[in-house]
Write a protein that holds these residues in place. Structure first.
Motif, PDB file in Angstrom:
ATOM      1  N   ASP A 160       0.769  -1.341   0.056  1.00  0.00           N
ATOM      2  CA  ASP A 160      -0.224   0.055   0.283  1.00  0.00           C
ATOM      3  C   ASP A 160       1.152   1.474  -0.292  1.00  0.00           C
ATOM      4  OD1 ASP A 160      -2.406  -0.997  -0.248  1.00  0.00           O
ATOM      5  OD2 ASP A 160      -2.810  -1.304   2.123  1.00  0.00           O
ATOM      6  N   SER A 161       1.801   1.717   0.762  1.00  0.00           N
ATOM      7  CA  SER A 161       2.631   2.229   1.014  1.00  0.00           C
ATOM      8  C   SER A 161       4.094   2.688  -0.392  1.00  0.00           C
ATOM      9  CB  SER A 161       3.782   2.123   2.203  1.00  0.00           C
ATOM     10  OG  SER A 161       3.576   2.213   3.316  1.00  0.00           O
ATOM     11  N   PHE A 162       3.894   1.615  -1.245  1.00  0.00           N
ATOM     12  CA  PHE A 162       4.811   1.792  -2.228  1.00  0.00           C
ATOM     13  C   PHE A 162       3.869   1.947  -3.240  1.00  0.00           C
ATOM     14  CE2 PHE A 162       5.375  -0.531  -6.507  1.00  0.00           C
ATOM     15  CZ  PHE A 162       6.325  -0.546  -6.869  1.00  0.00           C
ATOM     16  N   ARG A 163       2.671   1.384  -3.596  1.00  0.00           N
ATOM     17  CA  ARG A 163       1.581   1.415  -4.694  1.00  0.00           C
ATOM     18  C   ARG A 163       1.164   3.256  -4.464  1.00  0.00           C
ATOM     19  NH1 ARG A 163      -2.859   3.565  -4.391  1.00  0.00           N
ATOM     20  NH2 ARG A 163      -3.883   3.619  -2.135  1.00  0.00           N
ATOM     21  N   TYR A 164       1.052   3.869  -3.076  1.00  0.00           N
ATOM     22  CA  TYR A 164       1.023   5.365  -2.837  1.00  0.00           C
ATOM     23  C   TYR A 164       1.604   6.145  -3.364  1.00  0.00           C
ATOM     24  CZ  TYR A 164      -0.288   9.923  -1.338  1.00  0.00           C
ATOM     25  OH  TYR A 164      -0.459  11.430  -1.051  1.00  0.00           O
ATOM     26  N   CYS A 165       2.970   5.719  -3.100  1.00  0.00           N
ATOM     27  CA  CYS A 165       4.305   6.890  -3.450  1.00  0.00           C
ATOM     28  C   CYS A 165       4.314   6.294  -5.035  1.00  0.00           C
ATOM     29  CB  CYS A 165       5.803   6.119  -2.555  1.00  0.00           C
ATOM     30  SG  CYS A 165       5.536   6.488  -1.269  1.00  0.00           S
ATOM     31  N   THR A 166       3.613   5.543  -5.929  1.00  0.00           N
ATOM     32  CA  THR A 166       4.068   5.410  -7.545  1.00  0.00           C
ATOM     33  C   THR A 166       3.009   5.187  -8.159  1.00  0.00           C
ATOM     34  OG1 THR A 166       3.802   2.596  -7.094  1.00  0.00           O
ATOM     35  CG2 THR A 166       6.055   4.315  -7.003  1.00  0.00           C
ATOM     36  N   SER A 167       2.042   4.617  -8.219  1.00  0.00           N
ATOM     37  CA  SER A 167       0.784   4.556  -8.868  1.00  0.00           C
ATOM     38  C   SER A 167      -0.184   5.740  -8.303  1.00  0.00           C
ATOM     39  CB  SER A 167       0.447   3.245  -9.646  1.00  0.00           C
ATOM     40  OG  SER A 167      -0.772   3.111  -8.255  1.00  0.00           O
ATOM     41  N   GLN A 168       0.083   5.759  -7.380  1.00  0.00           N
ATOM     42  CA  GLN A 168      -1.024   7.121  -6.755  1.00  0.00           C
ATOM     43  C   GLN A 168      -0.654   8.078  -6.330  1.00  0.00           C
ATOM     44  OE1 GLN A 168      -4.470   6.007  -5.023  1.00  0.00           O
ATOM     45  NE2 GLN A 168      -4.520   7.887  -5.964  1.00  0.00           N
ATOM     46  N   TYR A 169       0.342   8.878  -6.760  1.00  0.00           N
ATOM     47  CA  TYR A 169       1.748  10.048  -6.790  1.00  0.00           C
ATOM     48  C   TYR A 169       1.218  10.637  -7.605  1.00  0.00           C
ATOM     49  CZ  TYR A 169       4.085  14.298  -6.122  1.00  0.00           C
ATOM     50  OH  TYR A 169       4.972  14.973  -6.262  1.00  0.00           O
ATOM     51  N   SER A 170       1.260   9.791  -8.607  1.00  0.00           N
ATOM     52  CA  SER A 170       1.264   9.724  -9.907  1.00  0.00           C
ATOM     53  C   SER A 170       0.229  10.236 -10.522  1.00  0.00           C
ATOM     54  CB  SER A 170       1.977   9.029 -10.904  1.00  0.00           C
ATOM     55  OG  SER A 170       2.855   9.238 -12.391  1.00  0.00           O
ATOM     56  N   VAL A 171      -0.969   9.115 -10.861  1.00  0.00           N
ATOM     57  CA  VAL A 171      -2.043  10.305 -10.863  1.00  0.00           C
ATOM     58  C   VAL A 171      -2.899  11.173 -10.419  1.00  0.00           C
ATOM     59  CG1 VAL A 171      -2.705   7.935 -12.348  1.00  0.00           C
ATOM     60  CG2 VAL A 171      -3.225   8.258 -10.028  1.00  0.00           C
ATOM     61  N   ASN A 172      -2.248  11.406  -9.037  1.00  0.00           N
ATOM     62  CA  ASN A 172      -3.293  12.064  -8.174  1.00  0.00           C
ATOM     63  C   ASN A 172      -2.252  13.448  -8.688  1.00  0.00           C
ATOM     64  OD1 ASN A 172      -4.785  11.077  -6.941  1.00  0.00           O
ATOM     65  ND2 ASN A 172      -3.124  11.383  -4.793  1.00  0.00           N
ATOM     66  N   TYR A 173      -1.089  13.463  -9.650  1.00  0.00           N
ATOM     67  CA  TYR A 173      -0.040  14.668  -9.708  1.00  0.00           C
ATOM     68  C   TYR A 173      -1.078  15.037 -11.354  1.00  0.00           C
ATOM     69  CZ  TYR A 173       3.990  17.663 -10.719  1.00  0.00           C
ATOM     70  OH  TYR A 173       5.205  18.471 -11.659  1.00  0.00           O
ATOM     71  N   SER A 174      -1.002  14.369 -11.698  1.00  0.00           N
ATOM     72  CA  SER A 174      -1.662  14.591 -12.687  1.00  0.00           C
ATOM     73  C   SER A 174      -3.049  14.666 -12.954  1.00  0.00           C
ATOM     74  CB  SER A 174      -1.487  12.984 -13.932  1.00  0.00           C
ATOM     75  OG  SER A 174      -0.109  12.477 -14.011  1.00  0.00           O
ATOM     76  N   ALA A 175      -3.949  14.358 -12.505  1.00  0.00           N
ATOM     77  CA  ALA A 175      -5.156  14.790 -11.953  1.00  0.00           C
ATOM     78  C   ALA A 175      -5.236  16.350 -12.171  1.00  0.00           C
ATOM     79  CB  ALA A 175      -6.301  13.947 -11.668  1.00  0.00           C
ATOM     80  N   LEU A 176      -4.280  16.291 -11.036  1.00  0.00           N
ATOM     81  CA  LEU A 176      -4.081  17.636 -10.183  1.00  0.00           C
ATOM     82  C   LEU A 176      -3.789  19.003 -10.841  1.00  0.00           C
ATOM     83  CD1 LEU A 176      -4.605  19.936  -8.037  1.00  0.00           C
ATOM     84  CD2 LEU A 176      -2.339  19.505  -6.880  1.00  0.00           C
ATOM     85  N   PHE A 177      -2.359  18.257 -11.922  1.00  0.00           N
ATOM     86  CA  PHE A 177      -2.339  19.246 -13.154  1.00  0.00           C
ATOM     87  C   PHE A 177      -2.995  20.140 -14.207  1.00  0.00           C
ATOM     88  CE2 PHE A 177      -0.145  20.407 -16.651  1.00  0.00           C
ATOM     89  CZ  PHE A 177       1.230  21.008 -16.707  1.00  0.00           C
ATOM     90  N   ALA A 178      -3.722  18.634 -14.453  1.00  0.00           N
ATOM     91  CA  ALA A 178      -5.126  19.359 -15.733  1.00  0.00           C
ATOM     92  C   ALA A 178      -6.106  19.992 -15.435  1.00  0.00           C
ATOM     93  CB  ALA A 178      -5.693  17.216 -15.820  1.00  0.00           C
TER      94      ALA A 178
END
Length: 397
Positions: A160-178
């Motif tokens: 869960d921590s690995f997923r949050y730091c990689t896939s979750q953060y990536s899609v969150n970052y992209s969604a906020l940017f967009a």
């Protein structure tokens, strides 16, 4: 972790960054590390960030003359990061790990304030990539990378921590940017603004590469490259300069490419087409410098290297204003240009959120020492050096 980076590429970069041999140690505690009133980060998220910061610091430490990988004393050396900040490595690692965690919280807060969200399909695709790296591993350019579960779980980093730091953060970052800069966003970038930025900062160009060397073999039968004769180099140079004159006189670049292809009896066009940010031209600095000086719809010859690695290029620069609309019609291209245009603004936006962030830090965080990730490099003994020298001497005989 930028919005234009594919999730697979992002996770692969992270996996490669963390694919060192690890020692065992930490517990699988459910403790939190940093939190706000809206979001709580697991302790494993902090450990993950600490590990990533450790490896970044070690890379910088290896540039120092007194670095010694056989012990952990390098953690007490001063390092200078890419931003020019100098600090003792041990403290830099802790500070950077905290910075990463606060950035996670800043993105979460920004998403809430802007009403940004991640669609289910995007999240699912990202998580599938994370699961693959965690459970199966991955083949990369440098060979097989073992499952991240084997690398990270001994330190108390869960999936869960690995997923949050990689896939979750990536899609969150992209969604906020967009949500900020995309259509209807609070800081929306219009089509005309994006086109203007593209025209000013991107270059649409093409080149024909010509090798100024050829394959040969030495006396031992080993393959090698040999520079062409001065006469042959002069012939190629004269030919390409002739094409430059033809283009200056009004001949189309496409006709020149066809003529070159036919003359040299090539099965396909040798021309390489690129549209990219001028400051990051992938063809090299010499071609980048030539493009900066070259007018639209003009050509020039550029020689790079000498001897058995020399190359000659016919470089042609198109008018970016003519290709802007077509290029930006692609959703992927548009996202890439938008990211380049606004990435600094976005980083400033996140820094401002971090500065105003009302967060709490768990005292347990301070109990994690970066040396927990240290794995001693094996020293080369005098005997090994002597044996190696003897082997080289024998081989030479």
């Amino acid at each position: 972790m930028k919005p234009t980076v594919k999730i697979g590429s992002l996770l692969l970069a992270v996996v490669m960054a963390l694919s060192a041999a690890f020692a065992t140690g930490c517990s699988m505690s459910k403790e939190w590390s940093y939190k706000t009133s809206d979001k709580e980060l697991a302790i494993g998220v902090y450990i993950y960030c600490l590990d990533l910061a450790y490896q970044q610091a070690q890379t910088k430490a290896k540039e120092l003359d007194d670095y010694d990988g056989t012990n952990d004393k390098w953690l007490d050396l001063e390092i200078t990061d890419d931003d020019g900040n100098t600090a003792v490595a041990r403290q830099w690692i802790k500070d950077d790990a905290q910075k990463k965690c606060l950035n996670f919280l800043a993105v979460e807060k920004g998403m809430k304030e802007e009403g940004a969200s991640v669609d289910e399909a995007t999240q699912q695709a990202a998580d599938e990539q994370a699961k693959t790296y965690w459970n199966v591993g991955q083949y990369a350019n440098y060979g097989y990378i073992m499952p991240m579960s084997k690398e990270l779980e001994p330190y108390g980093i869960s999936y869960d921590s690995f997923r949050y730091c990689t896939s979750q953060y990536s899609v969150n970052y992209s969604a906020l940017f967009a949500k900020l800069y995309g259509e209807g966003g609070s800081q929306e970038v219009s089509d005309s603004e994006l086109e203007d930025y593209f025209i000013e900062n991107y270059v649409d160009y093409s080149y024909i590469p010509v090798q100024l060397y050829e394959a040969s073999t030495d006396e031992a039968g080993e393959s090698k490259s040999v520079a062409l004769s001065d006469e042959k180099i002069a012939d190629y140079t004269s030919e390409l300069e002739g094409y430059v004159k033809d283009i200056d006189d009004g001949k189309s670049y496409d006709d020149v490419v066809s003529e070159y292809t036919e003359k040299h009896e090539l099965s396909q066009s040798p021309a390489v087409d690129n549209t990219e940010q001028l400051e990051n031209v992938s063809a090299g600095d010499q071609i980048k410098d030539a493009l900066k000086e070259l007018g639209n719809n003009k050509a020039v010859t550029v020689k790079v290297g000498e001897g058995d690695s020399g190359m000659l290029y016919l470089v042609y620069k198109r008018n970016s204003a003519d290709s802007a609309k077509d290029y930006l019609e692609s959703e992927t291209n548009r996202a890439g240009v938008l990211n380049t245009m606004k990435k600094d603004d976005f980083e400033d936006y996140l820094k401002k959120i971090v500065e105003d962030l009302d967060y709490e830090k768990n005292s347990a965080v301070d109990g994690y020492d970066p040396k927990m990730f240290f794995v001693a490099e094996q020293p080369t003994t005098a005997a090994e050096e002597t044996t190696s020298a003897e082997e080289e001497t024998t081989a030479g005989e």
